[in-house]
Scaffold this motif. Sequence first.
Motif, PDB file in Angstrom:
ATOM      1  N   GLU A 117       0.859  -1.185   0.000  1.00 14.26           N
ATOM      2  CA  GLU A 117       0.000   0.000   0.000  1.00 14.26           C
ATOM      3  C   GLU A 117       0.897   1.236   0.000  1.00 14.26           C
ATOM      4  O   GLU A 117       1.708   1.426   0.933  1.00 14.26           O
ATOM      5  N   PRO A 118       0.820   2.057  -1.016  1.00 11.11           N
ATOM      6  CA  PRO A 118      -0.101   1.966  -2.143  1.00 11.11           C
ATOM      7  C   PRO A 118       0.225   0.781  -3.054  1.00 11.11           C
ATOM      8  O   PRO A 118       1.364   0.324  -3.101  1.00 11.11           O
ATOM      9  N   ALA A 119      -0.800   0.321  -3.765  1.00 11.21           N
ATOM     10  CA  ALA A 119      -0.650  -0.859  -4.619  1.00 11.21           C
ATOM     11  C   ALA A 119       0.242  -0.555  -5.805  1.00 11.21           C
ATOM     12  O   ALA A 119       0.187   0.533  -6.387  1.00 11.21           O
ATOM     13  N   VAL A 120       1.114  -1.498  -6.156  1.00 10.26           N
ATOM     14  CA  VAL A 120       2.003  -1.375  -7.311  1.00 10.26           C
ATOM     15  C   VAL A 120       1.972  -2.685  -8.085  1.00 10.26           C
ATOM     16  O   VAL A 120       1.434  -3.696  -7.620  1.00 10.26           O
ATOM     17  N   SER A 121       2.571  -2.697  -9.256  1.00  9.60           N
ATOM     18  CA  SER A 121       2.563  -3.885 -10.101  1.00  9.60           C
ATOM     19  C   SER A 121       3.514  -4.948  -9.550  1.00  9.60           C
ATOM     20  O   SER A 121       4.415  -4.659  -8.752  1.00  9.60           O
ATOM     21  N   ALA A 122       3.295  -6.181 -10.000  1.00  7.48           N
ATOM     22  CA  ALA A 122       4.153  -7.289  -9.571  1.00  7.48           C
ATOM     23  C   ALA A 122       5.590  -7.072 -10.030  1.00  7.48           C
ATOM     24  O   ALA A 122       6.552  -7.378  -9.300  1.00  7.48           O
ATOM     25  N   ALA A 123       5.773  -6.529 -11.249  1.00  4.74           N
ATOM     26  CA  ALA A 123       7.125  -6.268 -11.762  1.00  4.74           C
ATOM     27  C   ALA A 123       7.840  -5.239 -10.887  1.00  4.74           C
ATOM     28  O   ALA A 123       9.038  -5.357 -10.602  1.00  4.74           O
ATOM     29  N   TYR A 124       7.083  -4.226 -10.452  1.00  2.00           N
ATOM     30  CA  TYR A 124       7.660  -3.195  -9.582  1.00  2.00           C
ATOM     31  C   TYR A 124       8.115  -3.811  -8.268  1.00  2.00           C
ATOM     32  O   TYR A 124       9.187  -3.506  -7.750  1.00  2.00           O
ATOM     33  N   LEU A 125       7.284  -4.719  -7.702  1.00  7.79           N
ATOM     34  CA  LEU A 125       7.636  -5.354  -6.437  1.00  7.79           C
ATOM     35  C   LEU A 125       8.886  -6.213  -6.569  1.00  7.79           C
ATOM     36  O   LEU A 125       9.721  -6.271  -5.660  1.00  7.79           O
ATOM     37  N   ASP A 126       9.012  -6.911  -7.709  1.00  4.85           N
ATOM     38  CA  ASP A 126      10.215  -7.725  -7.930  1.00  4.85           C
ATOM     39  C   ASP A 126      11.460  -6.835  -7.969  1.00  4.85           C
ATOM     40  O   ASP A 126      12.495  -7.157  -7.367  1.00  4.85           O
ATOM     41  N   ASP A 127      11.354  -5.712  -8.698  1.00  2.22           N
ATOM     42  CA  ASP A 127      12.507  -4.772  -8.746  1.00  2.22           C
ATOM     43  C   ASP A 127      12.811  -4.225  -7.360  1.00  2.22           C
ATOM     44  O   ASP A 127      13.974  -4.091  -6.972  1.00  2.22           O
ATOM     45  N   GLU A 128      11.753  -3.904  -6.620  1.00  2.00           N
ATOM     46  CA  GLU A 128      11.972  -3.323  -5.301  1.00  2.00           C
ATOM     47  C   GLU A 128      12.635  -4.332  -4.363  1.00  2.00           C
ATOM     48  O   GLU A 128      13.476  -3.967  -3.539  1.00  2.00           O
TER      49      GLU A 128
END
Length: 509
Positions: A117-128
């Motif tokens: 939260e806030p919601a982000v894409s799965a690709a963004y989460l992998d990069d993060e």
Amino acid sequence: MTERPIKRRLRLRPIFNSLAVNAVILVVIFVACPTIVYFELRAASREKTELLIQSIQEQGRLIAVALSPSLRRFGGGQLPDLQKQLSEMVSGSTKVKVLFRPKAPATPAGFFYVASEPAVSAAYLDDEREHLVRTGIFNELENSCAGNRTLATRYTNPAGQWEILSSLVAVPTDAGCWFVLTSIGGDDAVGMAIGQPYWKNPEAKFAIVIYLIMAVLVLSLFFGIWRNLHGFARLAKAIGDNSRDRGISFRDLNQVPELTSVASEFDRMVDRVAASADAIHSAAEENAHAFKTPIAAIAQSLEPLKRSVPQADERGQRALQLIEKATERLDTLVNAARQMDEAIADLIRPPRDPVEFSRLLGRMLDAYGEAARLAMKRIRGDIAQNVVVAGSEDMFEIIVENLLDNALSFAPPGSEITVTLTREDDTANLEVADRGPGVESDNLERIFERYFSYHGTTSQPGGVDPNAGHFGMGLWIARRNVESIGGTIQARNRARGGLRVIVLLPIHT
């Protein structure tokens, strides 16, 4: 009792009225004040940051407590839907991410994002996750799932924005370990002095820029006035030395609008002074011409009178001699008065033309040689070649004439007068020495005073010796001319009798 404090204040006042001293004080203030303010603001910023971090950490702990029942019920299989719960709990610039680590062998790559939260894409989460792995915050959690960990770590997220990681709360379950990661993003993260010097914060940069602009403006004004005044001083010196370019004025040098009226007044004053010097020169020549015309008529009229008065008429011959001597003295006085007026005018605006003094002095010694031989005296010159001084030929002729006339009048018959000219660095040294009676030590300075006449052991400050031909003006005129061009003149007695007059003149550059 009150005189000492008053004198002390009077001594201090010129110091604090100095632009240079005030400029130094201003620079010290400009350096000291921002330094003090900077440290105070940095301390306040750190305190503010700590409070905000503590608030976010407490918020992360509360979120973890609120999510704990749902997380502990997870025993494998379908992951719980945490997104809805996070959206209800999180607001503002706070960011929350929920990660899960199974009980399998723990590695940094074994952490999985479950919600954000806030919601982000799965690709963004992998990069993060890759970014967070590089920060090293997972290293201590690989084999542990106990307690909370407070953070204050600045990092750049995959979107290229600053975030401050504030807390990492662990929630152990049978299926594995859950982690609630809280962070601060947006403007709050940019303005925090974490992981970087305080001066890099936007608010500090803005304050520094404004302060530097103010300091530059104030110091520019200060140094602009200082530079203007020094320019005025240089021009005033050039005017005093009569060496300035005629096309340059105070108004041309001025760069401060508020000093325009001052510069204009200086220019008008210089013009008036120059006009006064020209007027004195013109008046001196006109007055000398006006007096010399009747004096010449009297001198010419004496010739027929001499022929008409019999030699046996002693009273008539005596009267003619007195008239002739008085006429000669009157002519000498007129010349001296003209030279005095010209010397005063030259003090106002001294000439600074190059004059080949070696050649001028040699020519004058040749002219005086015949007069010295008639008086049974000798003049010997020792003149260095190519000595060029600053002034005018008329001025130097008057100086040399008065020195030679003075030496010839006091030197005894059969003696020698020596004239020496040398050069040392940027100074020309002229010395005229005779074998006369010399001067008492108490009067060595006074012989250069106006109307002071010295004859051997008899001095007459206010009068004139009718038999000596000295009026106390020759050496005074010489001194005025020498000093008007920046030179010096002094007299010294010689060891074996006689007087040395030493003149130091500036070399033309």
